[in-house]
Design an enzyme around this catalytic site. Structure first.
Site, mmCIF file in Angstrom:
data_model
loop_
_atom_site.group_PDB
_atom_site.id
_atom_site.type_symbol
_atom_site.label_atom_id
_atom_site.label_comp_id
_atom_site.label_asym_id
_atom_site.label_seq_id
_atom_site.Cartn_x
_atom_site.Cartn_y
_atom_site.Cartn_z
ATOM 1 N N GLY A 1 0.827 -1.208 0.000
ATOM 2 C CA GLY A 1 0.000 0.000 0.000
ATOM 3 C C GLY A 1 0.852 1.245 0.000
ATOM 4 N N GLY A 2 0.522 2.171 0.928
ATOM 5 C CA GLY A 2 1.231 3.451 1.004
ATOM 6 C C GLY A 2 2.720 3.293 1.223
ATOM 7 N N GLY B 1 20.434 10.587 -33.493
ATOM 8 C CA GLY B 1 19.862 11.163 -32.272
ATOM 9 C C GLY B 1 20.511 10.586 -31.039
ATOM 10 N N ALA B 2 20.924 9.324 -31.140
ATOM 11 C CA ALA B 2 21.532 8.693 -29.968
ATOM 12 C C ALA B 2 22.904 9.307 -29.672
ATOM 13 C CB ALA B 2 21.640 7.196 -30.176
#
Ligand code: HXC
Length: 513
Positions: free
Chosen positions: A168-169, A403-404
């Site tokens: 949970g939290g 781009g790399a």
């Protein structure tokens, strides 16, 4: 006075008894240390000073009359390798380590002090989540911790060791910290457990398969490191801290090394083959260059096409980001971009220089990658490198395409120094692809298309498939032999150690998430 002292001792004894002998035995049988044993193991002997041991839970909701020594969490400070560290250790023997209002507040107070004095905070997590009996008060306790995880992010190092359930939290506080380490077989993290999942989606899954250490270290990328058992995880925490400064106000300590700064690395001459299709072991390159060949890899089993981790050069801490040609030819995909961007930002937060080793043909092509947002994720890398003001050195070992090339910290993206090996090739794309695109008509209409294609590929290779065009334009500072690269890296790093780089004022940037 004696009576008062006796009462004080008695109260302390009750706290030190944790949740009772039976539950302590259960904890040990599960292969886990108790919350106090963990603190003892983590800190230098005798250095722990406890804060607020006498905390009582709020008699709120359904908690009336309940027994919760120290409200289920031990907090305080001590030393690791002589340096101050704050620690909180959740006690599973007290209401499953669940977090109530005072439990949360104790953690928050320790975090406040850690930031005031500028010291790391280590969380030892073993908790069933929000304390159900306390209702909204327990949620408030979580809120206090989450809030500080965020506003103290980048101020002091925050490290989370997950040593039991984190349900949970309990998962969101670690998720906001810099490093998450898990114990294999005894820890797991999930937002909703197997039973809830079964009732909602009818999926049947075990705790381990849902959120065990392997899942989060290999698949989800939630965790950064894993080890067998509490002690091994805590050893890793200590090691990790050795590379980090106390806070954003400091640089990491420079450590004495026996490894000569001018140590030659002839083994690298044969390792990286000039033929770009021949993979090699980038880990060997990294180890050869670093002091004592020691490399603490972070997230070694997640997105293995990129390698990130910590080491030292000439005693100086350095964060490594390297393509891994052995996995997916080192192509950058969504997970690799997230992993690298997050690591670069962690290094930048804590003044650790970044060394980038480049051998990459590009971002991974594919419909699934495009649809899952490779544009958004890849942009994180560009952003993280450009945003980082720490010393940034790039070494191109072989391919640096398109781009790399930019995403792996080229000169224009803010690298302070770019070196290349003679095997490097800096181009928009590989020679074959480039020739096919540029000369398609010429190849198709030729009498011997195959021969023309080969000739055009060779032409492109001559023009671009080397480091010298980029060096000629100043995009590469120098082309150096692999044998003497360590010496060059250390000299450049020493020169850059006191680097300062200002940025235009802003509230904060807006990294694509
Ligand atoms: C209070 C809890 C508790 C909880 C367990 N206990 N969970 N007490 N609040 N959330 C108590 C048990 O009653 C038991 O008390 C002791 O802790 C140990 O629990 P066991 O179930 O006996 O242990 P084990 O079999 O090891 O199972 C551990 C567990 C399981 C898997 C963590 O207890 C469990 O699933 N708990 C619920 C987890 C959960 O759903 N948490 C989410 C809460 S909601 P005794 O007295 O017998 O020792 C939440 C939302 C916050 O967190 C959102 C914030 C963003």
């Amino acid at each position: 006075m004696q009576e008062l002292l006796a009462e004080m001792e008695e109260r302390r004894k009750q706290v030190e008894a944790l949740g009772g002998e039976e539950r302590i035995q259960k904890q040990h049988q599960a292969g886990k240390l108790t919350a106090r044993e963990r603190v003892e193991y983590l800190l230098d002997p005798g250095s722990f000073v406890e804060l607020q041991p006498l905390t009582q839970h709020l008699e709120t909701g359904l908690m009336e009359g309940a027994d919760a020594p120290a409200d289920g969490v031990i907090t305080g400070y001590g030393k690791i390798a002589g340096r101050t560290v704050f620690v909180f250790s959740q006690d599973f023997t007290v209401l499953g380590g669940s977090l109530g209002k005072m439990h949360g507040q104790k953690i928050a107070r320790a975090m406040d002090l850690a930031v005031k004095v500028g010291a790391p905070i280590v969380g030892l997590n073993d908790s069933a989540g929000a304390r159900i009996q306390e209702g909204v008060d327990s949620l408030s306790g979580y809120g206090e911790v989450f809030y500080r995880n965020a506003i103290y992010s980048g101020v002091v190092p925050q490290i989370s060791a997950i040593l039991g359930p984190c349900a949970g939290g309990a998962v969101y506080s670690p998720a906001m910290t810099d490093f998450v380490l898990m114990s294999r077989g005894t820890s797991y993290m999930f937002i909703t457990g197997p039973e809830v999942i079964k009732s909602v989606t009818r999926e049947e899954v075990s705790f381990e398969e849902l959120g065990g250490a392997d899942v989060h270290n290999m698949k989800s990328g939630v965790a950064h490191l894993e080890a067998d058992g509490d002690e091994a995880v805590l050893d890793l925490v200590k090691k990790l801290l050795s590379y980090l400064p106390q806070s954003d106000r400091e640089k990491p300590a420079i450590v004495e090394t026996q490894d000569p700064k001018d140590r030659k690395t002839p083994e690298l001459l044969d390792l990286v083959h000039p033929d770009p299709r021949r993979p090699y072991n980038m880990h060997q390159v990294i180890q050869a260059l670093l002091d004592e060949k020691e490399f603490l890899e972070v997230q070694p089993s997640f997105a293995r096409n990129i390698i990130v981790g910590l080491g030292r050069l000439g005693g100086m801490s350095v964060g490594i980001v390297a393509n891994n040609p052995r996995f997916m030819a080192g192509a950058l995909d969504i997970h690799a971009s997230d992993k690298a961007a997050r690591f670069i930002r962690t290094m930048d937060s804590f003044n650790i220089p970044v060394l980038t080793l480049v051998d990459v043909t590009g971002f991974l092509p594919g419909v699934s990658q495009e649809h899952a947002g490779i544009i958004r994720h890849g942009a994180k890398m560009l952003y993280a490198y450009a945003e980082a003001t720490v010393p940034k050195i790039t070494l191109i070992t072989r391919k640096a395409y398109g781009g790399a090339y930019l995403a792996m910290n080229s000169k224009d993206m803010g690298a302070d120094i770019v070196l290349a090996w003679p095997t490097a090739a800096v181009a928009v794309m590989g020679a074959e692809g480039a020739a096919n695109i540029m000369y398609r008509k010429e190849i198709q209409s030729s009498d011997n298309p195959e021969a023309t294609r080969k000739a055009k590929i060779e032409e492109y290779k001559q023009a671009f498939d080397n480091p010298y065009v980029a060096a000629g334009r100043g995009y590469i500072d120098d082309v150096v032999s692999p044998e003497v690269t360590r010496m060059y890296l250390i000299r450049h790093l020493e020169m850059l150690w006191d680097k300062r780089e200002e940025r235009p004022w802003k509230k904060h940037g807006n990294i694509p998430l």
